[in-house]
Scaffold this active site. Structure first.
Site, mmCIF file in Angstrom:
data_model
loop_
_atom_site.group_PDB
_atom_site.id
_atom_site.type_symbol
_atom_site.label_atom_id
_atom_site.label_comp_id
_atom_site.label_asym_id
_atom_site.label_seq_id
_atom_site.Cartn_x
_atom_site.Cartn_y
_atom_site.Cartn_z
ATOM 1 N N ASP A 82 -19.611 -10.199 1.832
ATOM 2 C CA ASP A 82 -18.747 -11.068 2.632
ATOM 3 C C ASP A 82 -19.168 -11.135 4.094
ATOM 4 O O ASP A 82 -20.005 -10.356 4.552
ATOM 5 C CB ASP A 82 -17.279 -10.606 2.516
ATOM 6 C CG ASP A 82 -17.125 -9.091 2.598
ATOM 7 O OD1 ASP A 82 -17.987 -8.442 3.218
ATOM 8 O OD2 ASP A 82 -16.153 -8.559 2.054
ATOM 9 N N ASN B 99 -5.161 -2.424 -0.174
ATOM 10 C CA ASN B 99 -4.329 -3.308 -1.003
ATOM 11 C C ASN B 99 -5.040 -3.720 -2.298
ATOM 12 O O ASN B 99 -4.586 -4.610 -2.996
ATOM 13 C CB ASN B 99 -3.926 -4.566 -0.216
ATOM 14 C CG ASN B 99 -5.126 -5.431 0.159
ATOM 15 O OD1 ASN B 99 -6.268 -5.089 -0.137
ATOM 16 N ND2 ASN B 99 -4.871 -6.552 0.811
ATOM 17 N N HIS C 52 -8.162 -4.984 -2.478
ATOM 18 C CA HIS C 52 -9.138 -6.081 -2.417
ATOM 19 C C HIS C 52 -10.553 -5.565 -2.690
ATOM 20 O O HIS C 52 -10.883 -4.412 -2.429
ATOM 21 C CB HIS C 52 -9.045 -6.875 -1.103
ATOM 22 C CG HIS C 52 -9.559 -6.221 0.135
ATOM 23 N ND1 HIS C 52 -8.942 -6.381 1.362
ATOM 24 C CD2 HIS C 52 -10.638 -5.441 0.369
ATOM 25 C CE1 HIS C 52 -9.617 -5.732 2.277
ATOM 26 N NE2 HIS C 52 -10.659 -5.144 1.705
ATOM 27 N N GLU D 188 -8.344 -11.025 -1.710
ATOM 28 C CA GLU D 188 -7.038 -10.401 -1.514
ATOM 29 C C GLU D 188 -6.168 -10.547 -2.759
ATOM 30 O O GLU D 188 -6.459 -11.367 -3.639
ATOM 31 C CB GLU D 188 -6.348 -11.052 -0.312
ATOM 32 C CG GLU D 188 -7.147 -10.992 0.994
ATOM 33 C CD GLU D 188 -7.144 -9.602 1.645
ATOM 34 O OE1 GLU D 188 -6.894 -8.599 0.958
ATOM 35 O OE2 GLU D 188 -7.404 -9.545 2.867
HETATM 36 C C1 GLP Z 1 -13.446 -4.459 4.004
HETATM 37 C C2 GLP Z 1 -14.644 -5.261 3.450
HETATM 38 C C3 GLP Z 1 -15.033 -4.772 2.092
HETATM 39 C C4 GLP Z 1 -14.903 -3.266 2.083
HETATM 40 C C5 GLP Z 1 -13.440 -2.892 2.117
HETATM 41 C C6 GLP Z 1 -13.174 -1.443 2.430
HETATM 42 O O1 GLP Z 1 -12.539 -5.225 4.667
HETATM 43 N N1 GLP Z 1 -14.456 -6.652 3.385
HETATM 44 O O2 GLP Z 1 -16.328 -5.209 1.767
HETATM 45 O O3 GLP Z 1 -15.480 -2.732 0.929
HETATM 46 O O4 GLP Z 1 -12.746 -3.749 3.007
HETATM 47 O O5 GLP Z 1 -13.491 -1.158 3.764
HETATM 48 P P1 GLP Z 1 -13.614 0.312 4.340
HETATM 49 O O6 GLP Z 1 -14.780 0.937 3.644
HETATM 50 O O7 GLP Z 1 -13.864 0.152 5.812
HETATM 51 O O8 GLP Z 1 -12.345 0.997 4.028
#
Ligand code: GLP
Length: 241
Positions: free
Chosen positions: A67, A136, A138, A143
């Site tokens: 993303d 959440n 995702h 989402e």
């Molecule tokens: C983020 C990214 C994801 C990531 C997830 C967890 O917002 N869009 O690609 O895997 O949420 O993030 P983190 O590893 O910082 O908890």
């Protein structure tokens, strides 16, 4: 799902590194799906070390990131392009024409999404998709409520995601409200998935994932349907299970 329980963040990063080193060395032209965020930082740092020690090369590696924020140029230090370059790409021998990250600053985002899907198909699909999970549930930036049939698209970020990611910005107002994200179906089409999960902020999400109920209200739950998922998860993230 194959659950690998580890002690802490460091051990999670080590195990994830071993996993990817093995795939990079055994596949002829590895196509890796990559994730940004705090969870994968330790993994990328160790991959750079493995490269420096001559244990792996990225010469034949192709990558597709999950993303990117809408509206951020690649040169923006808050962009995922910048993150990936700083945390991995510029330290290894990857050829930048094999690196793919959605362009969130493209003038025609719909076209950008289609082109991204086509590029993945042209590369023969993703061999190993590295995933993190949002509190959440995702995956990528898909989402709760996103159809499981979704392809790469422009998506709206949840309030809770904007709040969670505000730590990377100067203020919450600066956090983009949209992103380009690989779709859930796109993610599920990868041949293998490596999910890394660490810390107590993910304990509820992890417990929900392990319950096994599949629902679009909890995007990661679809992973229960993929036949090759490895979850490397630390004790703190398993506290709710
Ligand atoms: C983020 C990214 C994801 C990531 C997830 C967890 O917002 N869009 O690609 O895997 O949420 O993030 P983190 O590893 O910082 O908890």
């Amino acid at each position: 799902m194959n659950i690998m329980r580890v002690r802490d963040y460091n051990q999670m990063s080590e195990k994830a590194t071993e996993f990817l080193v093995n795939r990079i060395n055994s596949l002829e032209n590895p196509v890796l799906g990559l994730a940004t965020g705090s969870t994968t930082e330790g993994l990328y740092q160790r991959l750079i070390e493995k490269y420096s020690q001559g244990e792996i090369s990225f010469k034949h590696v192709t990558t597709f990131n999950l993303d990117e924020y809408v509206g951020l140029e690649q040169s923006d230090p808050k962009s995922y392009y910048y993150f990936m370059n700083e945390r991995l790409f510029r330290h290894v021998d990857i050829s930048m024409d094999r690196v793919h990250i959605p362009n969130g600053a493209a003038s025609d985002l719909k076209k950008e999404c289609e082109a991204y899907e086509n590029a993945i198909a042209q590369a023969g699909g993703v061999d190993v998709q590295v995933l993190g999970i949002g509190a959440n549930g995702h995956i990528g930036f898909n989402e709760p409520g996103t159809p499981f049939s979704s392809k790469t698209d422009v998506v709206d970020l949840d309030k809770s995601t904007i709040q969670a990611n505000a730590r990377f910005f100067n203020s919450i107002e600066e956090v983009p409200t949209q992103a380009v994200s690989m779709g859930i179906e796109t993610i599920m089409n990868s041949k293998e998935i490596l999910l890394v999960v660490s810390g107590d902020t993910k304990a509820d999400a992890m417990a929900k994932l392990l319950e096994g109920e599949i629902s679009e209200d909890f995007p990661a739950s679809i992973l229960n349907k993929h036949d090759s998922v490895t979850v490397i998860v630390d004790e703190a993230a398993l506290a709710g299970s």
